[in-house]
Design a protein around this motif. Structure first.
Motif: not given
Lengths: 305, 305
Positions: A37, A55-56, A58-59, A61-63, A97, B18-19, B60-61, B141, B174-175, B177-179, B195-197
């Protein structure tokens, strides 16, 4: 910082006391699924960022979440098919979890070993007291949810301190997966003097190292596993070897990768002299039968020939 | 040496995630999805039409695939532009050769830079989804809410005017996201985002402004991820997609409908030495039993009923 933690002595890979695994097997084969986790928003460790993006993330964390939502059941079915009980490198927070995953593994009598609490909490910077607290927390969580304390340890995200082995041995552990210095179990020195060993876990066979770091093509990964097996199986006729495939459900369980993994498992388990087992069983067997003789042999080989 | 107490505190350790963005659930334990006419595998092709500005801010990148050399980095600028001038026409031909339906994710700024291409897509009637303003306008963000809201509105506004259709889907550059990105997408009237994989099937994603469908647009099977990030060969790309199609089709026999999602970049797969592998992929999946081509909205419409 030290030049060497001196966790083990030099031990040449020839003329070692012969290891024979149960039923005269020459190779002990185990699969170590990392069931992890990763937190979306962990506290920032001063030595290592959890995510490259702000943060966040996305990529990333989600994979990793894909591994638990999609990948776990896929890999478990393949391991069932080939009679492999997984030895789980567990982020112990997963017990809370995702208890459904823990339950499936318990039903199959898989082994649970500790991989820390979250794979986004690193050992770096911890005091001895803090690291002991983290290790004890993980050990107690595994005992609470599975009925048995873990025997093995793979430090969270492979983050260590100088005392990691000492502390895990004192928490009742008997083996570590954190050292990549050998193809056979070896004694590891801990300050308590307990019998504590290293079990080969293999970074080279690790799917995440293969796919993410070395960027290996899926079919080539399958081929590499077979070739790794062939040589260890051949050498195991002289003295028993250990082969491990460490996996991650967000890598090996993707639809384009399972075929190669399954073919490799089919190949390995199709050989007669393979002991398909778990990390704990290898560790207990080695300690019961070969620890003393190995320690004596190592002692005899310090210094010049 | 020690860490702050927060490193040993786990306030989000609880059942589920955790969210609060989505519910924890194992794919294989969900009710199965049935595709129309009892098809087993939906093929969802998403073609990315991208503009990488020469004066990249890299905030940011730096976007993957973007400028890497000192200004003016004409090599990357023009090679990416190749996709919108040359590569896309090869890809359209390849899609038409097998009557494949596709989704086109388009940077809003391309409505100004390539109106001819926009007209072609409008005439074809394919689904268009919003893909941010350009590849350097990464949502993160550090961006103000107003700035991000304006970017989203401008992109959707341009694309819907140009296509004369309501835009229902979104892919972030780039997939990333902001919060607040999911909230802003929901309030802009979108029904899905990609975006989420973390899944192989669509699931509901919570925002303060209503639900979005999170659509499983695989990054692992993305042409640029395989051939540019992983440096795998064109042949391996073909092998990986075919292996994935076989695996998912097989899984669908017992688990209900699955999706093979192919994200394609004209500057990558539209090259003369790669297009034949994309054609081979399309030919292979087209000839599999019980497959159907579907765009993002088709899939959302089916799963939401």
């Amino acid at each position: 910082m030290l030049e060497d933690l001196e966790l083990y002595d030099y031990w040449p890979y020839h003329h070692r006391p012969k290891i024979t695994w149960p039923n005269n097997a020459r190779l002990a084969f185990w699969v170590a699924p990392n069931i992890e986790f990763y937190e979306l928003d962990p506290p920032l460790n001063p030595s290592r960022k959890a995510w490259p993006q702000p943060y966040p993330a996305t990529q990333g964390y989600s994979i990793r979440d894909y591994g638990n939502r999609v990948g776990h059941v896929r890999q478990m079915r393949i391991l069932d098919k080939y009679g492999v009980r997984g030895s789980i490198s567990l982020s112990t927070a997963l017990c809370e979890h995702h208890p459904e995953i823990i339950q499936m593994c318990l039903e199959r009598e898989w082994e649970f070993f500790s991989h820390g609490i979250y794979n986004t909490r690193y050992t770096y910077g911890m005091s001895e007291t803090q690291e002991r607290e983290m290790i004890d927390d993980a050990v107690n969580t595994i005992e609470k949810y599975t009925g048995r304390k873990p025997s093995g340890y793979l430090a969270p995200a492979l983050s260590h301190s100088e005392l990691t082995m000492d502390l895990f041995a004192e928490a009742g552990g008997i083996y570590t997966c954190d050292l990549f210095h050998d193809d056979q179990p070896t004694p590891v020195k801990v300050r308590s003097g307990k019998q504590f060993i290293s079990i080969p876990y293999s970074l080279e066979m690790n799917d995440t190292i293969a796919y993410v770091v070395n960027k290996i093509e899926p079919r080539r990964y399958g081929q590499i596993i077979k070739e790794n097996f062939d040589r260890l199986y051949q050498e195991g006729a002289d003295s028993g070897t250990v082969m491990c495939i460490p996996t991650h459900n967000y890598q090996v369980s993707c639809p384009h990768r399972l075929k190669a993994f399954e073919e490799a498992l089919d190949y390995i388990t199709g050989h007669s002299d393979v002991w398909v087992t778990t990390g704990r069983e290898i560790a207990e067997y080695f300690i019961d039968n070969y620890y003393e003789i190995s320690a004596d042999d190592i002692n005899s080989k310090q210094g010049t020939l | 040496m020690s860490l702050d107490n927060e490193h040993l505190e786990y306030p989000k350790k609880r059942y589920g995630m955790d969210h609060d963005r989505y519910e924890w659930s194992i794919l294989q334990e969900r009710p199965s999805i049935t595709w129309p006419s009892h098809k087993k595998l939906a093929i969802w092709i998403n073609v990315c039409l991208e503009f990488f500005p020469l004066n990249q801010s890299g905030t940011p990148f730096p976007p993957p695939g973007g400028m890497t050399m000192p200004y003016p980095d004409l090599r990357h600028f023009s090679l990416r532009d190749y996709g919108n001038r040359v590569g896309i026409y090869r890809i359209l031909k390849a899609l038409d050769a097998v009557n494949a339906k596709a989704t086109f994710s388009i940077n809003g700024q391309l409505t100004e830079r390539a109106p001819y291409l926009m007209d072609i897509l409008k005439e074809r009637g394919d689904e268009i989804i919003a893909y941010g303003w350009n590849m350097d306008s990464i949502h993160h963000s550090g961006m103000s809410l107003d700035e991000e809201k304006a970017l989203i509105e401008r992109t959707i506004d341009k694309l819907s005017k140009y296509s004369n259709k309501k835009i229902l889907g979104w892919l972030s550059p780039s997939r990333n996201e902001s919060k607040y990105t999911p909230e802003l997408l929901a309030s802009a009237g979108l029904s899905y985002f990609c975006d989420w994989v973390n899944d192989d099937m669509p699931y509901l994603f919570h925002t303060d402004n209503g639900e979005l469908w999170a659509m499983p647009l695989s990054n692992e099977l993305d042409d640029a991820f395989i051939m540019m990030n992983n440096l795998h060969s064109e042949q391996s790309y073909l092998d990986q997609i075919c292996d994935a199609a076989d695996f998912l089709l097989n899984e669908a026999q017992t688990e209900g409908g699955r999706i093979l999602a192919l994200n394609i970049h004209p500057w990558m797969s539209g090259q003369p030495h790669r297009i034949n592998k994309l054609e081979a992929v399309l030919h292979y999946i087209k000839t599999l039993p019980d497959v159907m081509f579907a765009n993002g909205t088709d899939i959302v419409n089916i799963v939401s009923n």
